[in-house]
Design a protein around this motif. Structure first.
Motif, mmCIF file in Angstrom:
data_model
loop_
_atom_site.group_PDB
_atom_site.id
_atom_site.type_symbol
_atom_site.label_atom_id
_atom_site.label_comp_id
_atom_site.label_asym_id
_atom_site.label_seq_id
_atom_site.Cartn_x
_atom_site.Cartn_y
_atom_site.Cartn_z
ATOM 1 N N LEU A 21 2.712 2.298 2.239
ATOM 2 C CA LEU A 21 1.751 0.847 2.234
ATOM 3 C C LEU A 21 2.596 0.041 1.732
ATOM 4 O O LEU A 21 3.100 -1.072 1.800
ATOM 5 C CB LEU A 21 0.717 1.184 1.016
ATOM 6 N N MET A 63 6.033 -7.120 6.883
ATOM 7 C CA MET A 63 4.802 -8.004 6.771
ATOM 8 C C MET A 63 5.949 -9.436 6.354
ATOM 9 O O MET A 63 5.802 -10.319 7.027
ATOM 10 C CB MET A 63 3.777 -7.792 6.611
ATOM 11 N N GLN A 73 4.951 -10.179 -3.771
ATOM 12 C CA GLN A 73 3.857 -10.352 -3.233
ATOM 13 C C GLN A 73 3.228 -8.833 -3.047
ATOM 14 O O GLN A 73 2.549 -8.924 -3.210
ATOM 15 C CB GLN A 73 3.728 -10.750 -2.878
ATOM 16 N N MET A 125 5.872 -4.225 12.436
ATOM 17 C CA MET A 125 6.631 -3.114 12.671
ATOM 18 C C MET A 125 4.813 -2.521 12.347
ATOM 19 O O MET A 125 4.285 -2.610 12.537
ATOM 20 C CB MET A 125 7.263 -2.148 11.437
ATOM 21 N N PHE A 142 3.767 1.590 12.273
ATOM 22 C CA PHE A 142 4.211 2.957 11.961
ATOM 23 C C PHE A 142 3.258 3.963 12.385
ATOM 24 O O PHE A 142 2.332 3.600 12.855
ATOM 25 C CB PHE A 142 3.823 3.025 10.332
ATOM 26 N N LYS A 201 1.907 6.302 11.009
ATOM 27 C CA LYS A 201 0.544 6.727 10.004
ATOM 28 C C LYS A 201 -0.094 4.926 9.960
ATOM 29 O O LYS A 201 0.807 4.314 9.106
ATOM 30 C CB LYS A 201 0.358 7.758 8.494
ATOM 31 N N ASN A 216 -1.631 2.156 8.485
ATOM 32 C CA ASN A 216 -1.492 1.966 6.674
ATOM 33 C C ASN A 216 -2.087 0.449 6.664
ATOM 34 O O ASN A 216 -1.704 -0.006 5.833
ATOM 35 C CB ASN A 216 -0.042 1.414 6.713
ATOM 36 N N PRO A 217 -3.124 -0.078 6.615
ATOM 37 C CA PRO A 217 -4.489 -0.635 6.647
ATOM 38 C C PRO A 217 -4.255 -0.540 4.780
ATOM 39 O O PRO A 217 -4.113 0.312 3.685
ATOM 40 C CB PRO A 217 -5.953 0.133 6.718
ATOM 41 N N PHE A 218 -3.936 -2.217 4.332
ATOM 42 C CA PHE A 218 -3.774 -2.107 2.874
ATOM 43 C C PHE A 218 -5.141 -2.260 2.498
ATOM 44 O O PHE A 218 -6.206 -2.636 3.153
ATOM 45 C CB PHE A 218 -3.766 -3.915 2.304
ATOM 46 N N PRO A 219 -5.763 -1.924 1.078
ATOM 47 C CA PRO A 219 -7.316 -1.719 0.613
ATOM 48 C C PRO A 219 -7.724 -3.333 0.284
ATOM 49 O O PRO A 219 -7.661 -3.905 -0.718
ATOM 50 C CB PRO A 219 -6.278 -0.533 -0.935
ATOM 51 N N LYS A 220 -7.430 -3.731 1.385
ATOM 52 C CA LYS A 220 -8.250 -5.269 1.668
ATOM 53 C C LYS A 220 -9.603 -4.923 2.373
ATOM 54 O O LYS A 220 -8.926 -4.240 3.182
ATOM 55 C CB LYS A 220 -7.121 -6.081 1.993
ATOM 56 N N TYR A 236 -2.957 -10.901 5.824
ATOM 57 C CA TYR A 236 -1.946 -11.335 4.710
ATOM 58 C C TYR A 236 -0.547 -11.204 5.340
ATOM 59 O O TYR A 236 0.389 -12.541 4.651
ATOM 60 C CB TYR A 236 -1.718 -9.395 4.991
ATOM 61 N N GLY A 237 -0.046 -11.502 6.155
ATOM 62 C CA GLY A 237 1.335 -12.264 6.466
ATOM 63 C C GLY A 237 1.348 -13.397 6.870
ATOM 64 O O GLY A 237 2.128 -14.132 6.199
ATOM 65 N N ARG A 252 -1.064 -14.968 4.421
ATOM 66 C CA ARG A 252 -1.301 -15.691 3.199
ATOM 67 C C ARG A 252 0.592 -15.190 2.334
ATOM 68 O O ARG A 252 1.157 -16.245 1.262
ATOM 69 C CB ARG A 252 -1.661 -14.663 2.019
ATOM 70 N N VAL A 253 1.438 -13.980 2.956
ATOM 71 C CA VAL A 253 2.684 -14.123 2.912
ATOM 72 C C VAL A 253 3.609 -15.511 3.011
ATOM 73 O O VAL A 253 4.370 -15.625 2.008
ATOM 74 C CB VAL A 253 2.931 -12.934 3.016
ATOM 75 N N THR A 289 -9.853 0.896 5.115
ATOM 76 C CA THR A 289 -9.803 2.126 5.536
ATOM 77 C C THR A 289 -11.420 2.862 5.966
ATOM 78 O O THR A 289 -11.379 3.824 6.131
ATOM 79 C CB THR A 289 -9.479 2.384 3.666
ATOM 80 N N ARG A 334 -2.352 -6.974 12.792
ATOM 81 C CA ARG A 334 -1.744 -7.143 11.679
ATOM 82 C C ARG A 334 -0.163 -7.769 11.787
ATOM 83 O O ARG A 334 0.240 -8.807 11.297
ATOM 84 C CB ARG A 334 -2.146 -6.539 10.525
ATOM 85 N N ALA A 335 -0.071 -6.846 13.020
ATOM 86 C CA ALA A 335 1.695 -7.541 13.324
ATOM 87 C C ALA A 335 1.590 -8.771 14.057
ATOM 88 O O ALA A 335 2.426 -9.392 14.147
ATOM 89 C CB ALA A 335 2.806 -6.056 13.650
#
Ligand code: ATP
Ligand code: MG
Lengths: 337, 267
Positions: free
Chosen positions: A220, A227, A233, B105, B107, B109, B111-115, B123-124, B126-127, B162, B176-177
């Motif tokens: 995670l 990203m 962040q 990238m 991965f 496994k 790896n979705p964020f807990p959102k 997410y990208g 917002r970042v 998830t 997401r990427a």
């Protein structure tokens, strides 16, 4: 090769210990372990039984002395705002003790939750390995300081500083009065005690929140950095949501410790039960009342003696409630990864 | 050690454009010299596969491209990875965050964020400080469509990422990427945690995506390399043994090591 492997085989022990001996050994080990496990449960049950039975005696005595019904006594206990079971006329309202406990706890969490969380984020995500190696043990030492030290720290350091600050702010806002015309923070006050309790639980909260952040899977963390996210962040929008169950559990544990804290509040907040939520006043918390009463010689069976248990049961119920709440909250948020 | 054969480049129909180029790259995990003098081109809008036995440095090379090694102390790069067709810049000397904003990238496994699914995709953005709901909505839908996930999740965008199946989670990570419109997407064994059907879905997706984005994929599965890639690099013990178009690597490899590996004699 074949020779080598056969020579290894001949080195294996051919005689196993006797089967019955093995079974008996297992049984003895299992029962010793069982006794150790069950004893803590039994002791807890005994403590709860004593708390309840002594509380029942407290109410019986109150009913006898004040000639009121059980319902009146219970109503008085939960809603009365006067706690003076030691002097006539009896006051048996628990609210002053609860308000003292809640106020100091609230002040404590107000200090410890933000500071502890920020410190944990720093330690876990920002600190270089060397800094963490130095700071973590220091935190653990802080957690080991006897709480009476924190009590005198509140009384002798925090409160005088607060008194100066509060006076200074008033002089700045409303200049030109005599010093004694301004509000004076009493020497025993819940603000100083609460801040000190907050400093006491700070290392626990920090350490547990740090553990929760460290437990977030590496994928995670790397996913967020991949990203293009910065450290802050990543910490705020991925790690904290991922670690929320552990973080909530840390806060709840901190709260439970603050509720149960005795020496700091007894030393620094005063011993006068008073129904107020104003942290600038002094007041006795539930635990402070219990120590103050039990400091003197209490005849077993006197109303004073019994009142300790009535106050204690409130404390027990409060921490029980918080622990159950913490259990369900952390269960509720567990399925995030 | 064979330099990229010019023959491979000529046999292609359309002209090839180099989007990036690795030059004399060495990489060290502390004292462990994990990549030795790597030279290879990355062609624009093509899939390049990295193959080789376990521990040969495929992941290490892939993670140089988005500077993942910078997250841990003691790692050291030497050499260049030039990024950009016209005015190439050495991404090993750029700000890692800037690099990661251009190179996504996926991965091993999922790896979705807990959102929520929605928040995972944006997410990208917002970042990068984008707050305009209209832009977020539009990019979110486009990315999910590109990742062939839109129809499955369009009614449950508020549910946690998830809650999806493993294969869906991996496509969520691809979406997401994609959302930030990267120049290159790196895939590190993206199907090794998935069942065969989800694997086929991801492979088909990679084949489709190469029209929009350049892809670098690490895989252990040689069939997969043949199915999805146009170029293949074979690595062994930290060195790049052979780079060529995928058909050549698998049908007429130049090096004996490559021949042994692709025919399954070791690894
Ligand atoms: N964090 C690390 N620190 C030190 N050495 C490492 C680290 N990660 C990998 N290595 C070493 O670098 C070499 C290359 O590892 P890498 O993970 O790139 O191999 P790989 O080709 O991806 O293997 P696999 O197919 O098993 O994923 C290995 O010898 C490994 O032991
Ligand atoms: Mg790998």
């Amino acid at each position: 090769m074949a020779e080598g492997s056969s020579s290894i085989k001949t080195n294996l022990p051919l005689v196993l210990p006797s089967r019955t001996a093995r079974i008996w050994r297992e049984r003895i080990i299992a029962s010793v372990l069982f006794l150790a496990a069950i004893s803590s449960v039994l002791i807890t049950l005994v403590i709860i039984y004593i708390l309840f039975s002594e509380t029942v005696i407290f109410f019986e005595k109150v009913i006898e002395l004040d000639q009121m019904s059980l319902w009146q006594a219970l109503l008085e206990f939960f809603t009365g705002t006067d706690w003076s079971p030691l002097i006539e006329p009896l006051g048996i309202g628990i609210l002053p003790l609860l308000s003292g406990t809640l106020t100091t706890c609230f002040v404590a969490l107000f200090v410890a939750v933000p500071l502890g969380t920020i410190a944990a984020i720093y330690l876990s995500e920002f600190a270089p390995a060397k800094v963490r190696e130095v700071l973590k043990p220091i935190l653990e030492i802080l957690a080991g300081i006897p709480t009476v030290v924190y009590g005198y720290f509140a009384l002798l350091v925090i409160t005088p500083v607060l008194q100066k600050i509060i006076l200074g702010v008033q002089q700045f806002l409303f200049p030109g009065r005599e010093e004694w015309d301004y509000f004076q923070l009493p020497g025993f006050n819940m603000l100083g005690a609460g801040i000190s309790v907050g400093l006491m639980v700070l290392p626990y909260i920090c350490s547990l929140v740090e553990d929760a952040l460290q437990a977030v899977p590496l994928e995670l963390r790397e996913g967020s950095y991949a990203m293009g996210a910065t450290r802050i962040q990543t910490a705020l929008s991925v790690l904290i949501p991922a670690a929320v169950s552990g973080i909530v559990a840390a806060y709840i544990l901190g709260f439970s410790r603050a509720v149960g804290e005795t020496m700091i509040v007894a030393v620094a907040a005063g011993l006068q039960p008073k129904f107020t939520f104003n942290p600038l006043e002094g007041a006795a918390t539930t635990t402070a009342f219990i120590v103050s009463v039990s400091l003197g010689d209490l005849p077993h069976g006197s109303l004073e003696y019994q009142s300790i248990f009535a106050a204690g049961i409130m404390l027990f119920l409060a921490t029980l409630f918080m622990n159950v709440l913490g259990y369900f909250l952390s269960r509720r948020y567990r399925e995030v990864y | 050690m064979v330099k990229p054969t010019e023959g491979a480049v000529v046999t292609q129909q359309e002209p090839l454009k180099k989007l990036a180029e690795v030059r004399d790259l060495n990489f060290y995990y502390g004292h462990n010299h994990a990549l030795k003098n790597i030279n290879m081109p990355i062609y624009e809008k093509k899939v390049t596969a990295l193959i080789g036995p376990s521990g040969c440095g495929k992941t290490t090379l892939l993670r140089c491209f988005n500077r993942m090694h910078d997250l841990y102390p003691g790692n050291r790069y030497e050499g260049q990875i030039l990024l950009g067709a016209d005015q190439p810049r050495n991404l090993l000397e750029m700000d890692p965050i800037e690099v990661r904003m251009q190179i996504g990238m996926v991965f091993q496994k999922p790896n979705p964020f807990p959102k929520s699914i929605y928040e995972n995709i944006v997410y990208g953005l917002r970042v990068r400080g984008i707050k305009d709901k209209a832009i977020l909505d539009e990019v979110m839908e486009r990315s999910l469509r590109n990742a062939a996930l839109w129809d499955e999740v369009k009614d449950r965008l508020k549910e946690p990422g998830t809650s999806l199946s493993g294969g869906q989670q991996q496509r969520l990570c691809i979406a997401r990427a994609l959302a930030t419109d990267p120049k290159i997407i790196l895939f590190d064994e993206p199907t090794s945690a998935l069942d065969p059907i989800a694997t086929v879905n991801i492979e088909n997706l990679i084949v489709e995506l190469k029209d929009q984005v350049t892809i670098l994929i690490v895989t252990h599965n040689m069939q997969q390399a043949i199915r999805v890639s146009q170029f293949t690099a074979f690595m062994y013990l930290g060195e790049l043994v052979e780079f060529n178009d995928t058909m050549s690597i698998f049908t007429k490899p130049v090096e004996q090591k490559t021949a042994d590996y692709v025919s399954g004699r070791f690894g």
